[in-house]
Design a protein around this motif. Structure first.
Motif, short mmCIF file in Angstrom:
data_model
loop_
_atom_site.label_atom_id
_atom_site.label_comp_id
_atom_site.label_asym_id
_atom_site.label_seq_id
_atom_site.Cartn_x
_atom_site.Cartn_y
_atom_site.Cartn_z
N LYS A 1 18.85 7.04 17.65
CA LYS A 1 18.70 7.88 18.83
C LYS A 1 17.76 7.20 19.83
N SER A 2 17.78 7.70 21.04
CA SER A 2 16.95 7.12 22.09
C SER A 2 15.48 7.36 21.79
N GLY A 3 14.68 6.35 22.09
CA GLY A 3 13.24 6.49 21.87
C GLY A 3 12.90 6.45 20.40
N PHE A 4 11.81 7.14 20.03
CA PHE A 4 11.34 7.10 18.65
C PHE A 4 11.45 8.43 17.94
N GLU A 5 11.88 9.48 18.64
CA GLU A 5 11.89 10.80 18.03
C GLU A 5 13.00 10.96 17.00
N GLY A 6 14.03 10.10 17.10
CA GLY A 6 15.14 10.24 16.18
C GLY A 6 14.88 9.65 14.81
N VAL A 7 13.84 8.86 14.65
CA VAL A 7 13.59 8.22 13.37
C VAL A 7 13.02 9.25 12.39
N PRO A 8 13.56 9.31 11.19
CA PRO A 8 12.98 10.23 10.20
C PRO A 8 11.64 9.70 9.71
N ALA A 9 10.76 10.61 9.37
CA ALA A 9 9.44 10.22 8.88
C ALA A 9 9.56 9.46 7.57
N ILE A 10 8.69 8.48 7.41
CA ILE A 10 8.67 7.70 6.16
C ILE A 10 8.32 8.61 5.00
N THR A 11 9.08 8.51 3.94
CA THR A 11 8.89 9.39 2.79
C THR A 11 8.07 8.72 1.70
N VAL A 12 7.61 9.52 0.77
CA VAL A 12 6.86 9.00 -0.38
C VAL A 12 7.73 8.08 -1.22
N ALA A 13 9.00 8.45 -1.37
CA ALA A 13 9.91 7.63 -2.18
C ALA A 13 10.07 6.23 -1.58
N GLU A 14 10.13 6.15 -0.26
CA GLU A 14 10.28 4.83 0.39
C GLU A 14 9.04 3.98 0.19
N VAL A 15 7.86 4.58 0.28
CA VAL A 15 6.63 3.82 0.06
C VAL A 15 6.55 3.36 -1.39
N ARG A 16 6.95 4.22 -2.32
CA ARG A 16 6.93 3.82 -3.73
C ARG A 16 7.92 2.68 -3.99
N GLU A 17 9.04 2.68 -3.28
CA GLU A 17 9.99 1.59 -3.43
C GLU A 17 9.41 0.29 -2.88
N VAL A 18 8.66 0.38 -1.79
CA VAL A 18 7.98 -0.79 -1.24
C VAL A 18 7.01 -1.36 -2.28
N LEU A 19 6.22 -0.49 -2.88
CA LEU A 19 5.24 -0.94 -3.88
C LEU A 19 5.94 -1.55 -5.09
N ARG A 20 7.05 -0.94 -5.48
CA ARG A 20 7.78 -1.49 -6.62
C ARG A 20 8.26 -2.90 -6.34
N ARG A 21 8.76 -3.14 -5.14
CA ARG A 21 9.26 -4.48 -4.81
C ARG A 21 8.13 -5.48 -4.65
N TYR A 22 7.00 -5.05 -4.11
CA TYR A 22 5.88 -5.96 -3.95
C TYR A 22 5.30 -6.39 -5.29
N PHE A 23 5.15 -5.44 -6.19
CA PHE A 23 4.48 -5.74 -7.45
C PHE A 23 5.45 -6.14 -8.56
N ASN A 24 6.73 -6.22 -8.25
CA ASN A 24 7.72 -6.76 -9.17
C ASN A 24 8.53 -7.81 -8.43
N PRO A 25 7.92 -8.95 -8.11
CA PRO A 25 8.58 -9.93 -7.26
C PRO A 25 9.81 -10.57 -7.87
N ARG A 26 9.96 -10.53 -9.17
CA ARG A 26 11.11 -11.16 -9.78
C ARG A 26 12.38 -10.33 -9.60
N THR A 27 12.23 -9.13 -9.06
CA THR A 27 13.41 -8.34 -8.72
C THR A 27 13.98 -8.87 -7.42
N GLY A 28 15.00 -9.69 -7.55
CA GLY A 28 15.58 -10.31 -6.36
C GLY A 28 14.72 -11.45 -5.86
N MET A 29 14.70 -12.57 -6.59
CA MET A 29 13.81 -13.67 -6.23
C MET A 29 14.14 -14.27 -4.87
N ASN A 30 15.36 -14.09 -4.42
CA ASN A 30 15.74 -14.62 -3.12
C ASN A 30 15.67 -13.56 -2.03
#
Length: 315
Positions: free
Chosen positions: A268-297
């Motif tokens: 959507k136009s501007g920034f109002e259409g973006v959904p707020a970042i959820t807890v699940a998304e942040v936890r997925e970020v942490l999982r990928r950061y601290f498990n680097p061998r998941t998808g080495m490329n």
């Protein structure tokens, strides 16, 4: 979600939830970030800073010092040349701002911190403290930092901010600008700007920290929030992938494609259409950061060494 805030000696609760909420908005999150997500990000940043302080104190002891300086913190960042470059440029900008601020005060001959004498005023023979740039030059023997001419991290964030604000009215732009100016430095005063930060990460005064060390920690904390938000957009971009169509994830959406500026950041136009970042998304970020061998490329590998005792998102 419970907030693991710190309590100082006066019994007051110290947290940076308001500042982190503004930072997340400034980096591209919804104007009203999810409260539970803000608490989670705050806990992650606090845990990262405390772990960094413990490791820095170990190096300080090895150097025969009881005080943590900017050298120990920057030493932990030595392998990430891009972040050293960003810290280098950060100090240059802050030096210009502080210099202009001193010129604009009514009586520039008086110290900015009333009632406190600077070390150079006590004894002119005392060696001048090393700046962040001095430490970076000392650690960067091959001049790898000096050879970096393009800050891709800053570029992509500015592209995203430009896409967000291109159709924004004045009132919303003013609020967005204030969010972009948020940081862990709570005051323009050199000596008092990091009082809240020190009370947050070192409530019992167990560790002795210098002002330059707190300034670097302020930079690291800011970059930690930014890296988490950036990584969430990468996850949303990856989630748009369709099997059998390798270019499907570049069809707009909630991301900024570095290969093309024609792709919209948001549907959507501007920034109002973006959904707020959820807890699940942040936890997925942490999982990928601290498990680097998941998808080495993949985009989250970042050349991490599994033998390291700890990993820091910002560095």
């Amino acid at each position: 979600m419970v907030s693991y805030f710190t309590v100082d000696g006066t019994g007051e609760n110290t947290n940076f939830q308001k500042e982190i909420s503004n930072m997340m908005h400034g980096f591209g999150d919804n104007p009203n970030p999810n409260a539970a997500t803000v608490v989670l990000v705050e806990n992650v940043v606090l845990q990262q800073l405390k772990s960094m302080l413990q490791e820095a104190s170990h190096y300080a002891v090895l150097r025969g010092s009881k005080t943590i300086t900017n050298f120990e913190i920057i030493y932990l960042m030595r392998k990430n040349k891009m972040k050293l470059k960003r810290l280098h440029d950060y100090q240059i900008k802050m030096d210009v701002i502080d210099k202009n601020r001193q010129v604009n005060v009514s009586n520039p001959t008086e110290p900015i911190i009333s009632g406190i004498m600077l070390e150079d005023e006590k004894d002119p023979m005392i060696k001048k403290r090393r700046t962040h740039i001095d430490v970076i030059r000392e650690l960067d023997e091959a001049d790898e930092v000096g050879q970096i001419k393009f800050d891709v991290i800053d570029y992509l964030r500015k592209v995203r901010a430009n896409k967000i604000t291109e159709s924004m009215c004045y009132d919303k732009y003013e609020a967005y600008h204030k969010a972009r100016c948020s940081s862990f430095r709570t005051s323009n005063n050199v000596g008092r700007g990091f009082v809240k930060l020190e009370r947050w990460i070192n409530p019992t005064k167990e560790l002795k920290l210098t002002i330059p060390a707190l300034e670097v920690l302020c930079f690291v904390a800011y970059e930690t929030v930014a890296e988490i938000v950036d990584a969430v957009f990468l996850i949303r971009q990856d989630a748009k992938k369709k099997y059998g169509d390798p270019f499907s994830k570049f069809e707009g959406g909630y991301f900024c494609n570095p290969m093309s500026l024609n792709n919209a950041v948001y549907i959507k136009s501007g920034f109002e259409g973006v959904p707020a970042i959820t807890v699940a998304e942040v936890r997925e970020v942490l999982r990928r950061y601290f498990n680097p061998r998941t998808g080495m490329n993949g985009l989250f590998y970042r050349n991490m060494n599994l033998e390291l005792p700890s990993r820091y998102i910002a560095i």
